[in-house]
Every structure is written in C-alpha cells, then in structure tokens.
Design a protein around this motif. Structure first.
Motif, PDB file in Angstrom:
ATOM      1  N   PRO A  75       0.826  -1.207   0.000  1.00 48.78           N
ATOM      2  CA  PRO A  75       0.000   0.000   0.000  1.00 48.78           C
ATOM      3  C   PRO A  75       0.860   1.255   0.000  1.00 48.78           C
ATOM      4  CG  PRO A  75       0.078  -0.934   2.185  1.00 48.78           C
ATOM      5  CD  PRO A  75       0.797  -1.912   1.287  1.00 48.78           C
ATOM      6  N   ILE A  76       0.221   2.394  -0.185  1.00 46.81           N
ATOM      7  CA  ILE A  76       0.912   3.672  -0.040  1.00 46.81           C
ATOM      8  C   ILE A  76       1.149   3.920   1.446  1.00 46.81           C
ATOM      9  CG2 ILE A  76       0.707   6.167  -0.377  1.00 46.81           C
ATOM     10  CD1 ILE A  76      -1.082   5.546  -2.790  1.00 46.81           C
ATOM     11  N   PRO A  77       2.370   4.268   1.837  1.00 43.88           N
ATOM     12  CA  PRO A  77       2.618   4.520   3.264  1.00 43.88           C
ATOM     13  C   PRO A  77       1.952   5.802   3.728  1.00 43.88           C
ATOM     14  CG  PRO A  77       4.567   5.046   1.967  1.00 43.88           C
ATOM     15  CD  PRO A  77       3.585   4.419   1.015  1.00 43.88           C
ATOM     16  N   PHE A  78       1.694   5.874   5.029  1.00 45.90           N
ATOM     17  CA  PHE A  78       1.175   7.096   5.616  1.00 45.90           C
ATOM     18  C   PHE A  78       2.314   8.102   5.788  1.00 45.90           C
ATOM     19  CE2 PHE A  78      -1.864   3.858   6.958  1.00 45.90           C
ATOM     20  CZ  PHE A  78      -3.068   4.492   6.685  1.00 45.90           C
ATOM     21  N   PRO A  79       2.028   9.399   5.686  1.00 45.96           N
ATOM     22  CA  PRO A  79       3.087  10.400   5.847  1.00 45.96           C
ATOM     23  C   PRO A  79       3.529  10.486   7.301  1.00 45.96           C
ATOM     24  CG  PRO A  79       0.960  11.473   5.685  1.00 45.96           C
ATOM     25  CD  PRO A  79       0.714  10.008   5.421  1.00 45.96           C
ATOM     26  N   PRO A  80       4.669  11.118   7.547  1.00 52.57           N
ATOM     27  CA  PRO A  80       5.118  11.289   8.940  1.00 52.57           C
ATOM     28  C   PRO A  80       4.246  12.300   9.669  1.00 52.57           C
ATOM     29  CG  PRO A  80       6.558  12.479   7.431  1.00 52.57           C
ATOM     30  CD  PRO A  80       5.613  11.698   6.575  1.00 52.57           C
ATOM     31  N   GLU A  81       4.366  12.311  10.996  1.00 49.77           N
ATOM     32  CA  GLU A  81       3.680  13.321  11.791  1.00 49.77           C
ATOM     33  C   GLU A  81       4.339  14.689  11.559  1.00 49.77           C
ATOM     34  OE1 GLU A  81       0.994  12.660  12.918  1.00 49.77           O
ATOM     35  OE2 GLU A  81       0.878  10.850  14.124  1.00 49.77           O
ATOM     36  N   PRO A  82       3.585  15.793  11.626  1.00 48.72           N
ATOM     37  CA  PRO A  82       2.170  15.877  11.988  1.00 48.72           C
ATOM     38  C   PRO A  82       1.209  15.684  10.814  1.00 48.72           C
ATOM     39  CG  PRO A  82       3.038  18.074  11.736  1.00 48.72           C
ATOM     40  CD  PRO A  82       4.209  17.148  11.523  1.00 48.72           C
ATOM     41  N   LEU A  83       1.771  15.470   9.604  1.00 47.16           N
ATOM     42  CA  LEU A  83       0.905  15.309   8.434  1.00 47.16           C
ATOM     43  C   LEU A  83       0.005  14.086   8.582  1.00 47.16           C
ATOM     44  CD1 LEU A  83       3.353  16.172   5.510  1.00 47.16           C
ATOM     45  CD2 LEU A  83       1.535  17.605   6.453  1.00 47.16           C
ATOM     46  N   ARG A  84       0.522  13.042   9.218  1.00 48.79           N
ATOM     47  CA  ARG A  84      -0.273  11.819   9.384  1.00 48.79           C
ATOM     48  C   ARG A  84      -1.544  12.095  10.181  1.00 48.79           C
ATOM     49  NH1 ARG A  84       2.708   6.658  11.847  1.00 48.79           N
ATOM     50  NH2 ARG A  84       3.885   7.048   9.935  1.00 48.79           N
ATOM     51  N   TRP A  85      -1.368  12.724  11.340  1.00 48.86           N
ATOM     52  CA  TRP A  85      -2.519  13.010  12.189  1.00 48.86           C
ATOM     53  C   TRP A  85      -3.483  13.960  11.486  1.00 48.86           C
ATOM     54  CZ3 TRP A  85      -4.656  17.414  14.249  1.00 48.86           C
ATOM     55  CH2 TRP A  85      -5.645  17.218  15.218  1.00 48.86           C
ATOM     56  N   ALA A  86      -2.947  14.990  10.835  1.00 49.10           N
ATOM     57  CA  ALA A  86      -3.801  15.965  10.162  1.00 49.10           C
ATOM     58  C   ALA A  86      -4.592  15.306   9.033  1.00 49.10           C
ATOM     59  CB  ALA A  86      -2.959  17.119   9.617  1.00 49.10           C
ATOM     60  N   GLY A  87      -3.926  14.458   8.246  1.00 47.82           N
ATOM     61  CA  GLY A  87      -4.599  13.800   7.128  1.00 47.82           C
ATOM     62  C   GLY A  87      -5.668  12.826   7.587  1.00 47.82           C
ATOM     63  N   ILE A  88      -5.357  12.043   8.610  1.00 47.55           N
ATOM     64  CA  ILE A  88      -6.331  11.076   9.115  1.00 47.55           C
ATOM     65  C   ILE A  88      -7.513  11.794   9.757  1.00 47.55           C
ATOM     66  CG2 ILE A  88      -6.703   9.290  10.865  1.00 47.55           C
ATOM     67  CD1 ILE A  88      -3.874   8.284  10.262  1.00 47.55           C
ATOM     68  N   THR A  89      -7.233  12.857  10.522  1.00 47.15           N
ATOM     69  CA  THR A  89      -8.307  13.601  11.167  1.00 47.15           C
ATOM     70  C   THR A  89      -9.225  14.234  10.128  1.00 47.15           C
ATOM     71  OG1 THR A  89      -6.913  14.038  13.090  1.00 47.15           O
ATOM     72  CG2 THR A  89      -8.825  15.470  12.776  1.00 47.15           C
ATOM     73  N   LEU A  90      -8.633  14.827   9.091  1.00 44.51           N
ATOM     74  CA  LEU A  90      -9.447  15.414   8.030  1.00 44.51           C
ATOM     75  C   LEU A  90     -10.280  14.347   7.332  1.00 44.51           C
ATOM     76  CD1 LEU A  90     -10.337  17.756   6.246  1.00 44.51           C
ATOM     77  CD2 LEU A  90      -8.259  17.420   4.880  1.00 44.51           C
ATOM     78  N   THR A  91      -9.686  13.182   7.079  1.00 50.98           N
ATOM     79  CA  THR A  91     -10.417  12.102   6.419  1.00 50.98           C
ATOM     80  C   THR A  91     -11.587  11.632   7.272  1.00 50.98           C
ATOM     81  OG1 THR A  91      -8.418  11.383   5.259  1.00 50.98           O
ATOM     82  CG2 THR A  91     -10.215   9.785   5.432  1.00 50.98           C
TER      83      THR A  91
END
Length: 471
Positions: A425-441
């Motif tokens: 799969p496509i990896p998740f980005p590092p923090e804080p982008l990971r948290w921001a992207g998941i929260t927005l999703t």
C-alpha cells in the motif's frame, strides 16, 4: 432516520456498569498463561505474534512439515490483542470486501474470490480436523442499508458480484425486515460466505493444536530486536534469545521489527459492547432467526452479531487515531464511545430498552491505506512480515499465513504470484501530516454520511491516489 450524534440517558445506563474488558477474554475457560522464554533456543522457524496470523502460521507450518522445529512467542498472552477483541466475523473476503478488491485488484478478482472461498472451506475443515470448538456457525452476513441512498450502493455490489459469479442477493425492505426486525433496515445485501465464531476460543484452540503438533509457545515474551548472524536470525527477548533459520512476523498493530515497514500501518482504535444474554421474549422480538452477522453500509459503520448464548455484540462506528500512532492501553476504555454505541444499538433495536451491557472494550486495528493485508521479505528472504488487515483479518489471516510460509520457504505458488502479494500500500506520511490527514479524512467521512454519500473533493482525491482510512 439518522444515527444519533450523542447518547441519551437510557444508553448511559446500559453501559455504565459494564466490565471494562473484552467479553471474549473474560471467561473462566481462558487457558492459564504459558511460561516466558528464559534461555537461548534453536529453531527452524520462529513465529512472532500469538494472534490469528501467527497461530495459523505455526499450525500450518507444523502440518506441512512435522519435522520442522517451530517456536512461537507472544509479548502478552495468546489472543490478548486484536484476535481477542474483534466481532468474530470470519469472512471469505481476503480484500476487505468486494468493492475494495475490485478497486485495487480488478484483474485478479476472479482468482481472489476463488482463493477466499477456498480459505473459508479450509478454516472449517481445520476446525474439524484439529478438534476446535469455536461456536462456528456458517450463517452468512447481511449488509444493511439504513437510508434510501445506500440502497444503490448495495445494488451495485450485488451486480458486481453476479458478474464475477458470486451470489449476493439484494433483499428489498420488506424481505430484509422479515430477516431483522428493525426500523433502521431499508434493504440488505446477503453474503453467504461468512462464518460467525468465538474468536478467543478459536485462538485458544489453535494454540493448543499447535502444541500438540510440536510447536513450542512462550507468552509474556517480547522480541526487542532482530539481527542477522551469518545465515541465521537472532531474536532478542528479555530473558533469552531464539536463533532461527527463518522468521515470520505477525505483530498486527504493534510497531514492526522491520523499521522501514512502520509507515505502512497506523494503530486505529475500535470499540464494542456486549449485552447480557437476552431472554426468549426479547430474542423473539428481534426476528433475526438466521443468526446472520450484521453490518450497516454507510461511510461509518457498525457490526453486530449474536453469540452462542444470545448476547448481542455491537461495535464499530468511530475509528480513532491518536497523534504519534499512540497505541497505549489507556485508550481501551472510552466511556463516550461506549455510550454512543449503546444509543445506536437502541436505535437499531428499540426492543432492547432495559437490557444492560455486560462488557465494553476497545482494541487496536492494524490499518493500512489499501485496507487489506500486505507482505514483505527482508534480511535476504529470511524474514517475512504480514500486517495491514484493517479489521477483517479473522478469515484473511489463514490466507496470510499460508502465503507467508510460501514466501519464507521460497516457493513459487499461485498465492505468491498475486499482485496483492507482490505489491504494498501507499505509506502514511510522517507526523504531523499523518494526524492531520487522518483527522481530516475522518471528518470528511462523517460529512459524506450527512450528505447522503457524496464523497467531496478530499475523499475523491484520496480515492484516486489509492490512499484510504478505515477500521
């Protein structure tokens, strides 16, 4: 009718006195803990992880080659984590559902559907062969539309299944409510290839079967490091080491021992409640004579089922991610999540007013962006990792284990040739982008539900690039 956004008093009363632990694990028939490893031992195959994937790997490896020296280590106790905290839905799908499989592996779906069906049959055969009583019932699953706009999605899934030779009939409202007596049921899709089972009893039975086959199992034994020594691997634990020719890592949502794999999964928290056993009158009022597994089909969803003694397990809805991939066990107990689940259960079945929950619990799901398992080979092929099930691993773990053994033994098989197995799969980005992207999703999924399934710009982009979030 829409799902409530906050619990009422009746819901709070339902869960307030529940035991804060998994019902499956809180029973007197739970086996006593096994000893931890306290010496250096030698093995042909080391399996790290005492959940379904690790247990199926150990059992299958021992059955394939009875002479192989196999060791399994678990950092806590057998089935302590995801395998002892799930809903017990054992599906034939190895792609996290038909739609997800078509989106990601369209050219392989004929093969993946056949292999998934064979996997379900092999699980049933293994239960009989190994003498495991896991309260297994091949009841199938009803995927429920709670709103009119969801019916088109079910109709499309039914048509896609028929095109691929899989029978998944769409039941219109009256037929669906004849199966499940609920005001939330607008229609339903029936998938016959689902077994309902007791996940802890399955895991305990597999562990016992593995030991009968000669596997050595150590609990409370966490692997702190993995290193290569000439042609072999050394796994370091607190009080002893395992030196092995080959290693299969089946560590679910725990940080991978292969560091480069850590961005590929995130730990997502899922919550569930279990009611007390229903009396005959309440049980009859629900209909549900077929005892199917149930799930609703919105962007956020519930899963629910009956146990052997007619309790109702009800879980899902929120999928919580905490900054920094925090998987601390303090997140297992979230009163607001349990109360909201209780409110939704009372919406689904108003007949349950006055029923109490006996248990409430949370657990971590190993979520990846494509929603289904992936594999990795490292250390010159001596180590194989499989993770990323994203919450539908009870059945898929059997397939993952067989595939892992093919890979670790260097075999060329129909499984190892799959794009699903050869890709990641496509990896998740590092923090804080990971948290921001998941929260927005997460927020956009909730918005999509309010907008009758309209995905919006953010979710549409995520769909196109193949980056998703689910539990």
């Amino acid at each position: 009718m829409t799902w409530a956004s906050a619990p009422g008093r009746r819901a709070v009363e339902m869960v307030a006195q529940a035991a804060p632990t998994s019902y499956w694990l809180d029973r007197p028939d739970r086996p006593a803990p096994r000893a931890r490893l306290a010496e250096e031992i030698d093995a042909d195959l080391l399996v790290v992880g005492g959940g379904f994937t690790g247990l199926w790997t150990a059992v299958t490896a021992a059955e394939r080659d009875p002479s192989r020296r196999i060791v399994l280590v678990e950092r806590d106790r057998i089935a302590e984590h995801a395998s002892g905290r799930n809903g017990g839905f054992c599906s034939s799908s190895i792609t996290h559902g038909l739609g997800n499989g078509i989106d990601r592996f369209e050219d392989e779906m004929d093969t993946l559907l056949r292999l998934g069906g064979e996997t379900l049959d092999e699980i049933e055969a293994a239960l009989a062969r190994l003498g495991i009583d896991a309260d297994a019932e091949r009841t199938g699953e009803l995927d429920i539309a709670n709103a009119d706009w969801q019916i088109d999605d079910l109709r499309q899934t039914s048509s896609a299944a028929a095109f691929l030779g899989k029978v998944m009939p769409l039941l219109p409202g009256p037929q669906a409510r004849a199966r499940v007596n609920s005001p939330m049921v607008k229609a339903a899709l029936f998938d016959p290839e689902v077994i309902m089972l007791d996940p802890a009893k399955l895991a305990w039975g597999l562990a016992a079967a593995a030991e009968r086959l000669g596997v050595r199992i150590y609990e409370h034994t966490e692997v702190s490091g993995l290193s290569r020594e000439n042609d072999r691997m050394r796994a370091r634990t607190g009080f002893g080491d395992v030196v092995a020719d080959r290693v299969v890592l089946a560590t679910s949502a725990s940080p991978s021992l292969v560091r480069r794999l850590r961005p590929y999964t995130v730990p997502v928290w899922d919550y569930a409640l279990m009611t007390e056993p229903l009396d005959a009158e309440r049980r009859a009022a629900l209909g549900w004579a077929g005892r199917e597994g149930l799930a609703d089909c919105g962007p956020r969803f519930h899963y629910f089922r009956l146990t052997a003694d007619d309790r109702i397990l009800f879980g899902g809805w929120d999928a919580l991610y905490h900054f920094g991939s925090d998987d601390s066990r303090r997140h297992e107990y979230e009163p607001a999540e349990f109360a909201l689940l209780a409110e939704h259960l009372l919406q689904m079945f108003p007949q349950l007013e006055g029923v109490r929950a006996s248990h409430t619990w949370g657990g971590v799901v190993d979520t990846c962006s494509r929603f289904c398992a992936f594999w990795d080979r490292s250390h010159g092929g001596r180590v194989v990792t499989t993770v990323g099930f994203t919450g539908l691993g009870v059945g898929a773990s059997h397939f993952a284990a067989a595939t892992s053994l093919d890979l670790i033994d260097g075999l060329s098989t129909e499984r190892t040739a799959l794009k699903m197995v050869r890709s990641k799969p496509i990896p998740f980005p590092p923090e804080p982008l990971r948290w921001a992207g998941i929260t927005l999703t997460r927020h956009q999924l909730a918005r999509s539900e309010r907008r009758e399934g309209k995905r919006g710009a953010w979710l549409t982009v995520m769909d196109k690039v193949g980056l998703g979030f689910d539990s």
